[in-house]
Design an enzyme around this catalytic site. Structure first.
Site, mmCIF file in Angstrom:
data_model
loop_
_atom_site.group_PDB
_atom_site.id
_atom_site.type_symbol
_atom_site.label_atom_id
_atom_site.label_comp_id
_atom_site.label_asym_id
_atom_site.label_seq_id
_atom_site.Cartn_x
_atom_site.Cartn_y
_atom_site.Cartn_z
ATOM 1 N N ARG A 206 36.179 44.160 44.035
ATOM 2 C CA ARG A 206 36.475 42.945 43.282
ATOM 3 C C ARG A 206 37.332 43.311 42.077
ATOM 4 O O ARG A 206 37.478 44.479 41.730
ATOM 5 C CB ARG A 206 35.185 42.261 42.782
ATOM 6 C CG ARG A 206 34.203 41.841 43.841
ATOM 7 C CD ARG A 206 34.768 40.972 44.926
ATOM 8 N NE ARG A 206 35.512 39.805 44.527
ATOM 9 C CZ ARG A 206 35.191 38.539 44.797
ATOM 10 N NH1 ARG A 206 34.066 38.281 45.454
ATOM 11 N NH2 ARG A 206 35.962 37.523 44.452
ATOM 12 N N SER A 207 37.876 42.295 41.417
ATOM 13 C CA SER A 207 38.667 42.608 40.222
ATOM 14 C C SER A 207 37.763 43.067 39.076
ATOM 15 O O SER A 207 38.187 43.816 38.212
ATOM 16 C CB SER A 207 39.522 41.420 39.815
ATOM 17 O OG SER A 207 38.737 40.248 39.752
ATOM 18 N N GLU B 299 43.120 45.208 37.782
ATOM 19 C CA GLU B 299 42.834 46.196 38.815
ATOM 20 C C GLU B 299 43.708 47.432 38.683
ATOM 21 O O GLU B 299 43.846 48.213 39.623
ATOM 22 C CB GLU B 299 43.026 45.581 40.203
ATOM 23 C CG GLU B 299 42.099 44.406 40.429
ATOM 24 C CD GLU B 299 41.995 44.031 41.886
ATOM 25 O OE1 GLU B 299 41.596 44.882 42.684
ATOM 26 O OE2 GLU B 299 42.323 42.891 42.214
ATOM 27 N N LYS C 258 33.898 41.641 51.310
ATOM 28 C CA LYS C 258 33.433 41.876 49.942
ATOM 29 C C LYS C 258 31.931 41.610 49.916
ATOM 30 O O LYS C 258 31.497 40.482 50.176
ATOM 31 C CB LYS C 258 34.125 40.910 48.975
ATOM 32 C CG LYS C 258 35.613 41.160 48.787
ATOM 33 C CD LYS C 258 36.219 39.973 48.070
ATOM 34 C CE LYS C 258 37.586 40.284 47.479
ATOM 35 N NZ LYS C 258 38.245 39.052 46.978
ATOM 36 N N GLN D 82 49.215 37.412 43.527
ATOM 37 C CA GLN D 82 48.246 38.237 42.794
ATOM 38 C C GLN D 82 48.463 39.748 42.902
ATOM 39 O O GLN D 82 48.382 40.456 41.907
ATOM 40 C CB GLN D 82 46.841 37.888 43.292
ATOM 41 C CG GLN D 82 45.716 38.605 42.576
ATOM 42 C CD GLN D 82 44.374 38.140 43.087
ATOM 43 O OE1 GLN D 82 43.903 37.074 42.743
ATOM 44 N NE2 GLN D 82 43.759 38.932 43.949
ATOM 45 N N ASP E 193 40.689 36.064 52.860
ATOM 46 C CA ASP E 193 39.741 36.481 51.811
ATOM 47 C C ASP E 193 38.993 35.236 51.342
ATOM 48 O O ASP E 193 37.883 34.953 51.797
ATOM 49 C CB ASP E 193 40.521 37.167 50.681
ATOM 50 C CG ASP E 193 39.676 37.408 49.436
ATOM 51 O OD1 ASP E 193 38.446 37.297 49.513
ATOM 52 O OD2 ASP E 193 40.250 37.723 48.360
HETATM 53 C C1 2PG Z 1 41.042 39.645 45.805
HETATM 54 C C2 2PG Z 1 40.196 40.369 44.789
HETATM 55 C C3 2PG Z 1 40.524 41.817 44.670
HETATM 56 P P1 2PG Z 1 38.963 39.023 42.950
HETATM 57 O O1 2PG Z 1 41.468 38.506 45.598
HETATM 58 O O2 2PG Z 1 41.252 40.165 46.893
HETATM 59 O O3 2PG Z 1 41.918 42.028 44.570
HETATM 60 O O4 2PG Z 1 40.265 39.733 43.549
HETATM 61 O O5 2PG Z 1 37.878 40.044 42.945
HETATM 62 O O6 2PG Z 1 39.351 38.548 41.574
HETATM 63 O O7 2PG Z 1 38.646 37.884 43.876
HETATM 64 MG MG MG Z 2 42.238 38.338 47.736
#
Ligand code: 2PG
Ligand code: MG
Length: 460
Positions: free
Chosen positions: A399-400, A237, A370, A194, A345
């Site tokens: 977040r994305s 992002e 988060k 990602q 995460d």
């Molecule tokens: C992640 C986040 C931010 P998302 O995986 O760490 O990069 O992505 O908010 O889509 O979970």
């Molecule tokens: Mg992540």
């Protein structure tokens, strides 16, 4: 006269950086300006995250948040008259309401759950309102809240930890972890992983770190364009979203861009990865598609990552394995935990129960924080406290799907978290945070430590 007595709570639907609806809440204390916060939203969400309530149906293709807004408006009056500076008390009520919701008289449908987007909107706006009510900057108020949480931490455990001789103890500027190339669920290309990110370890100040990052990002854009790739198209992002031939090619480009910016890969600037592997993990197998259909077991992914750590200046790997692959994570941590930061995460989802399980099982050595994964500000601070007690490093993350709300910039400084991950330095929902950090960096009481946040560990 301003006070921190809550007078009014209002909520509305606004749009995030993907054009999807999200919840904005305003909390007003008597005589003060309203405190306002907007809730972010993920795309590569972990299964165990707190509930993000969406309306379903046709409106906004089901992404509407009118129900969550209605919920915030329904519970708002409960908090009127309460003291906005008592964040933990308000968050405890929000958490209780969440548990009790299916049978709550406020619920409009049987079985309906209280959205974490409703609770987080209130929780964050309360913090802003308390700062307004006291006529102090948000960062100062958040620091006061954090001190209460940190004071309750187990001092013996904290003193044993290597990660924590600096972290959490006083406010300072975080080391940014910045997205250069995006793949996975955040870009239209064919990369499985990602985020390919950089960490400006050697910069002397936050403004210098930001200048380095921008320079590298611009050099990278030119290098991609010159090689015939999409060096201008960006993902969710702000990282470039080129259709590269392999995951490894992305690493090569990032290293080349660091050098092209006149900086030393590894010494000045390290590389970080967010593999986000839960999203290509199906039926016990990791399925990579960038270079043909590759079906890997956890051991193969670990071998792949270890090979990269050998060949590239990688300092941090997030979600190297999937959210349920505890056994794989144990092996990954045994193999690489002494060499790189391993961030959970989707694995931990900012949840103290998940993190405690991880600590017991000795998996990872860092946790992504988060706020919307757990649904209250206090919940996020509790996860940070547990992380530090367990000698894990917290990394505050956006977040994305984001907005102009820059709370996490203040949060990272206020808590002395050490690191922050916001995305890239394109797209204003990202810059809102980087720019807030520039403002905070003007305060000489908030130093930038660069690589020193890893001191006493052997990582950098
Ligand atoms: C992640 C986040 C931010 P998302 O995986 O760490 O990069 O992505 O908010 O889509 O979970
Ligand atoms: Mg992540």
């Amino acid at each position: 006269m301003t006070t921190t007595r809550i007078e009014r709570i209002h909520a509305r639907e606004v749009l995030d950086s993907r054009g999807r609806p999200t919840v904005e809440v305003e909390v007003t204390c008597a005589g003060a300006r309203p405190g306002r916060a907007i809730v972010p939203s993920g795309a590569s969400t972990g299964t165990f995250e707190a509930l993000e309530l969406r309306d379903g149906g046709d409106r906004y293709d089901g992404y509407g948040v009118q129900t969550a807004v209605r919920q915030a408006l329904a519970i708002g009056p409960q908090f009127v008259g309460q003291d906005a500076s008592e964040q933990s008390r308000i968050d405890a009520t929000l958490t209780e309401l969440t548990k009790a919701w299916p049978t709550s008289p406020y619920a409009s449908n049987a079985g309906e759950r209280l959205g974490a987007n409703a609770t987080l909107g209130i929780s964050l706006a309360v913090a802003y309102a308390a700062a307004e009510g006291q006529s102090i900057p948000l960062v100062e108020h958040l620091h006061q809240l954090w001190q209460q949480v940190f004071k309750a931490a187990n001092a013996a455990l904290l003193n044993q930890g290597m990660a924590t001789s600096l972290l959490g103890r006083k406010p300072f500027m975080p080391l940014p972890m910045v997205n250069m190339i995006s793949g996975g669920k955040h870009a239209g290309g064919n990369l499985d992983f990602q985020d390919y990110l950089i960490m400006p370890l050697g910069a002397k100040s936050y403004p210098q770190a930001l200048e380095w990052i921008v320079r590298i990002y611009w050099r990278l854009g030119k290098l991609l364009t010159k090689a015939g790739y999409e060096g201008v198209l960006v993902g969710d992002e702000g990282g470039y979203g080129p259709k590269l031939k392999s995951n490894e090619e992305a690493l090569n480009f990032v290293v080349e861009a660091i050098s092209a910016a006149g900086l030393a890969p590894g010494k000045d600037v390290a590389i970080a990865l967010d593999v986000a592997s839960s999203h290509f993990f199906r039926d016990g197998t990791y399925r990579l598609a960038a270079t043909g259909d590759q079906q890997l077991q956890a051991g193969d992914v670990i071998d792949l990552l270890e090979g990269w750590v050998d060949r590239y200046p990688i300092l941090s790997i997030e979600d190297g394995l999937a959210e349920d692959d505890w056994l794989g994570w144990q092996k990954l941590t045994q193999r690489l935990g002494h060499r790189v930061q391993l961030i959970g995460d989707d694995l931990f989802v900012t949840n103290t129960e998940r993190l405690r399980e991880g600590v017991e099982k000795k998996v990872a050595n860092s946790v992504l924080v988060k706020v919307n994964q757990i649904g209250t500000l206090s919940g996020a601070m509790d996860a940070m406290r547990l992380a530090l007690e367990s000698d894990y490093r917290p990394v505050i993350s956006a977040r994305s799907g984001e907005t102009e709300d820059a709370t996490i910039a203040d949060l990272a400084v206020a808590t002395g978290a050490g690191q922050i991950k916001i995305g890239s330095i394109a797209r204003s929902e990202r810059l809102a945070k980087y720019n807030q950090l520039l403002r905070l960096a003007e305060n000489s009481e908030f130093p930038y430590y660069g690589r020193a946040i890893f001191r006493e560990s052997k990582l950098s």
